[in-house]
Write an enzyme that holds these catalytic residues in place. Structure first.
Site, PDB file in Angstrom:
ATOM      1  CB  CYS A  99      46.568  36.912  45.903  1.00 58.81           C
ATOM      2  SG  CYS A  99      47.012  37.944  47.419  1.00 58.81           S
ATOM      3  NE  ARG A 117      44.458  33.783  47.275  1.00 58.10           N
ATOM      4  CZ  ARG A 117      44.200  33.773  46.877  1.00 58.10           C
ATOM      5  NH1 ARG A 117      43.313  32.766  45.739  1.00 58.10           N
ATOM      6  NH2 ARG A 117      42.948  35.088  46.916  1.00 58.10           N
ATOM      7  CG  ASP A 141      41.796  34.151  50.217  1.00 57.27           C
ATOM      8  OD1 ASP A 141      42.935  33.969  51.277  1.00 57.27           O
ATOM      9  OD2 ASP A 141      41.350  34.660  49.674  1.00 57.27           O
TER      10      ASP A 141
END
Length: 163
Positions: free
Chosen positions: A18, A24, A130
């Site tokens: 990420c 994440r 996000d």
């Protein structure tokens, strides 16, 4: 062949990526690791395309994972490096933007970098947004989205092991 060399030959590396490697991709790493058999030949890591070294996972992310019985508190962020890219069998990104950034920086990776959505096999599975700085409920949604996409990644691992 030494013990270390033999171990490297028998293992495959999957890297979840990420941006900052604190929300994440660590969730994906820890969730995915929990789905592998104990005798799996896969090693699971995560990294970020803009990550600093050594930051812990976000507090809300740790709490969201704890709800699944997974302790992510040991996580420390790391940037995606040339050596990690070279060692990876498969790189799974949270967004198409992450994939583009990786392929631009490491052109030889194009055939081993996929978005989670592309591997999920689910119609309409897009990017994983996000959750940084948002409410715990958003982190739980993010965790659930990632978990839903991981079945497709498991299928891809089977394909890679047989080729």
């Amino acid at each position: 062949m030494g013990v270390m060399e033999k171990q490297l030959v028998s293992e495959y590396l999957i890297v979840f990526v990420c941006t900052g490697n604190i929300c994440r991709s660590p969730m994906a790493e820890f969730l995915f690791r929990s789905k592998l058999d104990d005798d799996s030949s896969w090693v699971v890591q995560s990294a970020g395309v803009a990550a600093a070294i050594g930051y812990p996972a976000s507090k809300a992310g740790i709490i969201a994972m704890r709800d699944k019985g997974i302790d992510m508190s040991s996580h420390k962020s790391q940037p995606l490096t040339q050596s990690l890219v070279d060692a990876a069998t498969l790189i799974v990104t949270m967004t198409a933007g992450h994939r583009r950034a990786i392929v631009e920086q490491f052109p030889a990776t194009e055939n081993k970098v996929y978005t989670l959505g592309a591997l999920s096999g689910e119609e309409g599975f897009g990017s994983v947004p996000d959750p940084i700085g948002q409410a715990l409920e958003v982190y739980v949604e993010t965790r659930n989205t990632i978990e839903a996409g991981l079945a497709g990644v498991l299928n891809r691992l089977s394909d890679l092991e047989t080729n």
